[in-house]
Design an enzyme around this catalytic site. Sequence first.
Site, PDB file in Angstrom:
ATOM      1  N   SER A   1       5.565  56.878   3.799  1.00 24.33           N
ATOM      2  CA  SER A   1       6.016  57.557   4.901  1.00 24.33           C
ATOM      3  C   SER A   1       5.043  58.412   5.772  1.00 24.33           C
ATOM      4  O   SER A   1       3.954  59.027   5.001  1.00 24.33           O
ATOM      5  CB  SER A   1       7.200  58.557   4.499  1.00 24.33           C
ATOM      6  OG  SER A   1       7.614  59.497   5.506  1.00 24.33           O
TER       7      SER A   1
ATOM      8  N   LYS B   1       6.439  59.779  -2.527  1.00 23.69           N
ATOM      9  CA  LYS B   1       5.532  58.781  -1.798  1.00 23.69           C
ATOM     10  C   LYS B   1       4.034  58.766  -1.977  1.00 23.69           C
ATOM     11  O   LYS B   1       3.350  57.808  -2.374  1.00 23.69           O
ATOM     12  CB  LYS B   1       5.824  58.884  -0.205  1.00 23.69           C
ATOM     13  CG  LYS B   1       7.336  58.861   0.209  1.00 23.69           C
ATOM     14  CD  LYS B   1       7.780  57.145  -0.037  1.00 23.69           C
ATOM     15  CE  LYS B   1       9.001  56.901  -0.120  1.00 23.69           C
ATOM     16  NZ  LYS B   1       9.413  55.647  -0.217  1.00 23.69           N
TER      17      LYS B   1
ATOM     18  N   ARG C   1      14.421  74.147  12.573  1.00 25.67           N
ATOM     19  CA  ARG C   1      14.707  73.612  11.328  1.00 25.67           C
ATOM     20  C   ARG C   1      13.419  73.679  10.375  1.00 25.67           C
ATOM     21  O   ARG C   1      12.462  73.496  10.847  1.00 25.67           O
ATOM     22  CB  ARG C   1      15.254  72.027  11.253  1.00 25.67           C
ATOM     23  CG  ARG C   1      15.397  71.640  10.055  1.00 25.67           C
ATOM     24  CD  ARG C   1      16.071  70.034  10.174  1.00 25.67           C
ATOM     25  NE  ARG C   1      15.282  69.221  10.607  1.00 25.67           N
ATOM     26  CZ  ARG C   1      15.222  67.822  10.812  1.00 25.67           C
ATOM     27  NH1 ARG C   1      16.746  67.272  10.570  1.00 25.67           N
ATOM     28  NH2 ARG C   1      14.261  66.985  11.160  1.00 25.67           N
TER      29      ARG C   1
ATOM     30  N   ASN D   1      19.173  62.883  10.640  1.00 18.77           N
ATOM     31  CA  ASN D   1      18.266  62.438  11.721  1.00 18.77           C
ATOM     32  C   ASN D   1      18.764  62.399  13.067  1.00 18.77           C
ATOM     33  O   ASN D   1      20.065  62.299  13.267  1.00 18.77           O
ATOM     34  CB  ASN D   1      17.686  61.017  11.183  1.00 18.77           C
ATOM     35  CG  ASN D   1      16.978  61.049   9.615  1.00 18.77           C
ATOM     36  OD1 ASN D   1      17.292  60.400   8.976  1.00 18.77           O
ATOM     37  ND2 ASN D   1      15.906  61.936   9.629  1.00 18.77           N
TER      38      ASN D   1
ATOM     39  N   TYR E   1      10.371  64.756  -1.709  1.00 23.46           N
ATOM     40  CA  TYR E   1      10.269  63.385  -1.300  1.00 23.46           C
ATOM     41  C   TYR E   1       9.116  62.781  -0.832  1.00 23.46           C
ATOM     42  O   TYR E   1       8.530  61.792  -1.301  1.00 23.46           O
ATOM     43  CB  TYR E   1      11.420  63.482  -0.056  1.00 23.46           C
ATOM     44  CG  TYR E   1      11.344  62.051   0.598  1.00 23.46           C
ATOM     45  CD1 TYR E   1      11.419  60.807   0.021  1.00 23.46           C
ATOM     46  CD2 TYR E   1      10.767  62.155   1.996  1.00 23.46           C
ATOM     47  CE1 TYR E   1      11.465  59.523   0.888  1.00 23.46           C
ATOM     48  CE2 TYR E   1      10.516  60.927   2.790  1.00 23.46           C
ATOM     49  CZ  TYR E   1      11.100  59.732   2.212  1.00 23.46           C
ATOM     50  OH  TYR E   1      10.910  58.602   2.925  1.00 23.46           O
TER      51      TYR E   1
ATOM     52  N   ASP F   1       9.933  71.564  10.069  1.00 21.74           N
ATOM     53  CA  ASP F   1       9.744  70.563  11.142  1.00 21.74           C
ATOM     54  C   ASP F   1       8.342  71.012  11.743  1.00 21.74           C
ATOM     55  O   ASP F   1       7.812  72.400  11.933  1.00 21.74           O
ATOM     56  CB  ASP F   1      10.797  70.821  12.235  1.00 21.74           C
ATOM     57  CG  ASP F   1      11.837  69.900  11.887  1.00 21.74           C
ATOM     58  OD1 ASP F   1      11.760  69.124  11.064  1.00 21.74           O
ATOM     59  OD2 ASP F   1      12.935  69.834  12.586  1.00 21.74           O
TER      60      ASP F   1
END
Length: 339
Positions: free
Chosen positions: A124, A152, A293, A198, A148, A296
């Site tokens: 990602s 990755k 948020r 999303n 998360y 972001d």
Amino acid sequence: MKVLVAGGAGYIGSHTSVSLLEAGHDVVIVDSLVNSDVSSIDGIQQITGKKVDFVKADIRDFNELDAVFAKHNIEAVINFAGHKAVGESVSQPLEYYDNNLNCAIVLAKVMSARGVRNLIFSSSATVYSESNTLPLKESATVDPKNPYGRTKLYIERMLQDVFESDSAWKISILRYFNPVGAHPTGLIGESPRGVPNNLMPYVSQVASGQREKLSIFGCDYDTPDGTGVRDYIHVMDLAEGHVCALRKIEESEQGCFSTFNLGTGRGYSVLEIVKTFEDVTGQSVPFEFVERREGDVDTCFADASLARQELSWEARLGVYDMCQDAWNFQKAFKISQHG
Ligand code: NAD
Ligand code: UFG
């Protein structure tokens, strides 16, 4: 090739399975259905007119996975299996480390034991540091900001170690930007459980009347209209990227370890997406501006030139198609859910 698609009942895996079948590959899907529904397997078969072997199993179960390899002559693996919600990874880090890392470890172990060394891994854009200059190249600094993203990155590093231990492996790491849209038939698409995290699924649900209005997270970013800018990529273009990565692996005479961005190289703001969605569908999407948020960034988009040069791949579909196909799926999904 006969390709094992781990997590293939999910959003990106189901679209990639369609592209693989259409390119002439055979597909075996292994998925626990923890975040998907078996109906996507029917969708894949309906779209392609081809049969898919489906096994409901947890990828972390070595014996079950090994039995799949024993039964099928698997030649390559694409690993989509894992959890993907950033916020949830912050509140449930152990679940994320357990699931994402162990899926990758067990898959690589079974592959190793069975002599299968062709692997594509779903990574990602979230692995990149916020401090990079744009557009993001694969060589940019990595520094994920949440568990998360760290799963990755750790898997990427682990696979690099695997390659260094045995250079017969052919490994392709694909770093996706923001996948959106659905297959144009509306038979498969993105159907998140609960409230969507999303943008595109949220916009689709507002347009269909399932939700009252979109909350736009921040209108004071350093962007032309103040809302966040992202590199949205149509999921069918993304799916095609996997077919190209697999072809590259097939053609490569030697082992290889490569990392590619899969994005369009062009960013769109939240307001641009909302406006395009309204124009394409004729539906209104009421919204309000709310606080930013946490986590972001203002803007994020790819330098996708490496994939163009090395994989002969580039995204073809624009935001119009992304909105149109997201909407087709939303309408079809609503009918299938509510009659
Ligand atoms: P998804 O949740 O729709 O698909 C993942 C699939 O894996 C699901 O079908 C789920 O049931 C399955 N799965 C999870 N854990 C499993 C396990 N232990 N055993 C067997 N199956 C298991 O997600 P997606 O959007 O299709 O994403 C696919 C991959 O791409 C994920 O690894 C995700 O992290 C990565 N990715 C997604 C995005 C995105 O925005 N969608 C962006 C970048 C990277
Ligand atoms: N946004 C809103 N309202 C919403 C949802 C999103 O305004 O209800 C905004 C966000 O603030 C951001 C943009 O829409 O500016 C896109 O947000 P998404 O949540 O759709 O996507 P992200 O860029 O935050 O992250 C996604 C995936 C990650 C993945 C990343 C890759 O969620 O897992 O893309 O770039 F890593």
